[in-house]
Design an enzyme around this catalytic site. Structure first.
Site, PDB file in Angstrom:
ATOM      1  N   SER A 136       0.843  -1.198   0.000  1.00 41.30           N
ATOM      2  CA  SER A 136       0.000   0.000   0.000  1.00 41.30           C
ATOM      3  C   SER A 136       0.880   1.251   0.000  1.00 41.30           C
ATOM      4  CB  SER A 136      -0.939  -0.044   1.212  1.00 41.30           C
ATOM      5  OG  SER A 136      -1.968   0.899   1.106  1.00 41.30           O
ATOM      6  N   ARG A 202     -12.294   6.935   9.007  1.00 40.18           N
ATOM      7  CA  ARG A 202     -11.887   5.533   9.066  1.00 40.18           C
ATOM      8  C   ARG A 202     -12.995   4.625   8.533  1.00 40.18           C
ATOM      9  NH1 ARG A 202      -7.114   2.919   8.988  1.00 40.18           N
ATOM     10  NH2 ARG A 202      -7.070   1.066  10.317  1.00 40.18           N
ATOM     11  N   ASP A 290      -8.900  -6.338  -5.052  1.00 40.72           N
ATOM     12  CA  ASP A 290      -8.554  -5.119  -4.328  1.00 40.72           C
ATOM     13  C   ASP A 290      -9.308  -3.946  -4.955  1.00 40.72           C
ATOM     14  OD1 ASP A 290      -7.357  -2.901  -3.142  1.00 40.72           O
ATOM     15  OD2 ASP A 290      -5.328  -3.736  -3.239  1.00 40.72           O
ATOM     16  N   HIS A 319      -8.107  -5.330  -0.215  1.00 38.83           N
ATOM     17  CA  HIS A 319      -6.819  -4.660  -0.020  1.00 38.83           C
ATOM     18  C   HIS A 319      -6.147  -5.095   1.282  1.00 38.83           C
ATOM     19  CE1 HIS A 319      -3.722  -1.667  -0.519  1.00 38.83           C
ATOM     20  NE2 HIS A 319      -4.031  -1.095   0.636  1.00 38.83           N
ATOM     21  N   ASP A 320      -6.919  -5.257   2.323  1.00 38.55           N
ATOM     22  CA  ASP A 320      -6.359  -5.677   3.612  1.00 38.55           C
ATOM     23  C   ASP A 320      -5.735  -7.069   3.552  1.00 38.55           C
ATOM     24  OD1 ASP A 320      -6.654  -3.438   5.113  1.00 38.55           O
ATOM     25  OD2 ASP A 320      -8.391  -4.126   6.258  1.00 38.55           O
TER      26      ASP A 320
END
Length: 352
Positions: A136, A202, A290, A319-320
């Site tokens: 990332s 967040r 992703d 993505h995580d």
């Protein structure tokens, strides 16, 4: 052996935009020992809200019994400029005013993060990096470093990252900053300013980090009669509050802008030409589902970095997955490094 330390740069640190910081401090951690040949350095570039303790946040890939372990390697991870885990950031005291910077902190770029860590490498006497790895925003740093200082990096591993931050990614970041800016306390010059906005930011970010499948698997209701208090809603609140307990809105604001700035082609002939400057043996890993860093971005890297290898994985976490799918990453990266070492041995034999 693990060491936590802070390097203080006594000279002025000039940013890409021309502004300067006094007494730049860089917090970092090292694990293991530098061997006699000084060829066992693993340098990790961390992502947006992580810290220098890579054995904590990248468990399964980094650890005593993992692929990258302190028994074999000298592992270095430095906290990025602007982050509140020990490195100079908006809550640090401005030497000129004696007060915290807050929104008077100068904006910085990915190149500035790399320049700071280059100074740390010089301070530590690191002439060669065996493996430079990041995912990332960490991958953006690793790539920029491999372009600007291409003789120092032997192996480069880029995970779920890109050559230039996309309009899509910038839009996500701007949406988060808009959420922060709606919190009036963000402008109140106080350490906990903007926390309500950060919580909302967040929540927005999570939607780009995860997938429909991930939420369906972990937040699906077990009953059919609910009209409120849904698990997914509680999860968003929980994750927002969790970040607010360990981070601050000012660092988040500035780091998101740094991510937006990422473009290896800036002030160079082109993005493609910049990628050809990478001399390291390069492995690019992309996550097929992703949302934030689509697989096409990793394909672009692999197509234009000379000799780069591309591996694709699928993760319900989207993505995580670069932080979670460590068994898969261990297998892919371990195989790549073995093959790279074998090719080097064969080349040396042929030269002899």
């Amino acid at each position: 052996m693990s060491t936590t330390a802070t390097y203080t740069h006594t000279k002025l640190f000039k940013l890409e935009n021309g502004k300067k910081l006094r007494k730049l401090e860089i917090a970092y951690q090292t694990y293991g020992k530098l061997n006699a040949k000084k060829d066992n350095v693993i340098w990790v570039c961390h992502a947006l809200t992580a810290n220098a303790d890579v054995l904590d946040w990248w468990k399964g890939l980094f650890g005593n019994n993992d692929l990258f372990n302190p028994d074999e390697h000298f592992i270095i991870c430095a906290n990025v400029l602007g982050s509140n885990y020990g490195t100079t950031n908006p809550l640090s005291t401005n030497p000129v005013t004696g007060q915290p910077y807050y929104l008077a902190f100068p904006e910085f770029t990915i190149r500035d993060l790399v320049a700071a860590h280059h100074l740390l490498a010089l301070h530590l006497g690191i002439q060669s990096i065996k493996v430079l790895i990041g995912g990332s925003l960490g991958g953006q740093q690793a790539l920029e470093w491999a372009v600007t200082d291409n003789k120092r990096i032997e192996n480069l591993i880029l995970v779920a990252t890109n050559a230039v931050h996309s309009p899509w990614g910038i839009a996500f970041n701007e949406s988060q900053r808009l959420a922060i800016s709606t919190d009036r306390t963000f402008y109140a010059q106080q350490p906990d300013g903007g926390l309500k906005g950060l919580k909302a930011a967040r929540s927005i970010a999570l939607l780009s980090y995860r997938t429909y499948e991930a939420y369906s698997a972990t937040q699906l209701e077990s009953v059919n009669d609910k009209t409120d208090s849904f698990r997914a809603a509680s999860y968003q609140n929980y994750q927002g509050e969790k970040l607010c307990k360990r981070f601050n809105a000012y660092s988040y604001w500035y780091l998101s802008k740094a991510m937006d700035s990422h473009n290896v082609g800036r002030s160079r002939t082109s993005i493609v030409d910049a990628l050809t400057l990478v001399k390291a043996n390069t492995l690019v890993i992309g996550i097929e589902n992703d949302v934030l860093f689509p697989i096409c971005e990793q394909e672009f890297l692999a197509n234009h970095i000379p000799g780069a290898a591309l591996q694709k994985i699928s993760s319900a976490y989207g993505h995580d997955g670069f932080l979670i799918e460590t068994d898969i990453l261990t297998n892919i990266i371990g195989t790549f490094l073995k093959e790279s070492a074998n090719k080097k041995i064969i080349k040396l034999h042929k030269t002899a």
